[in-house]
Enzyme design. Structure first.
Site, short mmCIF file in Angstrom:
data_model
loop_
_atom_site.label_atom_id
_atom_site.label_comp_id
_atom_site.label_asym_id
_atom_site.label_seq_id
_atom_site.Cartn_x
_atom_site.Cartn_y
_atom_site.Cartn_z
N CYS A 69 25.61 105.95 62.57
CA CYS A 69 26.54 105.72 63.69
C CYS A 69 27.36 106.97 63.99
O CYS A 69 28.20 107.37 63.19
CB CYS A 69 27.44 104.54 63.34
SG CYS A 69 28.83 104.29 64.45
N CYS A 72 31.15 106.41 64.13
CA CYS A 72 31.65 106.19 62.76
C CYS A 72 31.90 107.53 62.06
O CYS A 72 32.92 107.73 61.41
CB CYS A 72 30.66 105.38 61.94
SG CYS A 72 30.33 103.72 62.56
#
Length: 147
Positions: A69, A72
Site C-alpha cells: 500500500c 500506508c
C-alpha cells in the site's frame, strides 16, 4: 498514590502494572525485562492483538496497513514520529492486514490505511486514508480523548 495502569509489554504481551504518576518513566517488563515504551509503534499479530488491546489501560491507536500500500508507506514515518511524541500516554501499534486478514475482516477494514482508536479493548474512533503528520497527530490526540 493512584490506581496503577496495566500496560502490555510490546515484546511478550505480558500485562505490567505501572503507577500512573510514574508512567512517563516508561518501565520495564517484569517477565522479559524489555522496555514497556520505546517510542516506536508496536507490531501486533493475530496471536496477540486482542490480548494486547485488552491488557493496556492507555488508549491504543492501531494503524491497519499492508506492505504493498503506497499511502500506508507514505504515512508510516508520520505514525512513527507520533509514537515518539505521544508515548506513554497513547500507545501506537501496527497490524499488517495482508498477514492478518482475519482480524481485518472481523473489524470490517475496507480500505487501508485505516486507523482505529481503542480504549479498554473497545473501539472509540476510526478514520481511513493517509493523513499528513500534523493532521495525524491531531486525530490521534482527539480519538484518544473519546470515552
Amino acid at each position: 498514590m493512584s490506581q496503577p495502569l496495566q500496560i502490555a509489554c510490546p515484546k511478550c504481551s505480558t500485562p505490567n502494572r505501572v503507577p500512573k504518576e510514574r508512567l512517563s518513566e516508561g518501565g520495564i517488563c517484569g517477565k522479559c525485562r524489555n522496555k514497556l515504551f520505546d517510542g516506536k509503534p508496536v507490531e501486533l499479530n493475530s496471536g496477540n492483538f486482542k490480548r494486547f488491546l485488552a491488557q493496556t489501560d492507555v488508549p491504543v491507536v492501531v494503524d491497519f496497513w499492508a506492505p504493498w500500500c503506497g499511502p500506508c508507506k507514505t504515512m508510516a514515518p508520520a505514525f512513527a514520529e507520533a509514537a515518539r511524541e505521544l508515548e506513554p500516554n497513547i500507545r501506537l501499534v501496527k497490524l499488517d492486514t495482508q498477514k492478518h486478514q482475519q482480524i481485518a475482516a472481523q473489524l470490517n477494514i475496507r480500505s487501508i490505511p485505516t486507523l482505529i482508536a481503542f480504549k479498554n479493548g473497545k473501539e472509540t474512533s476510526r478514520t481511513s486514508g493517509a493523513l499528513p503528520a500534523t493532521q495525524l497527530k491531531k486525530w490521534i490526540k482527539n480519538a484518544a480523548k473519546k470515552p
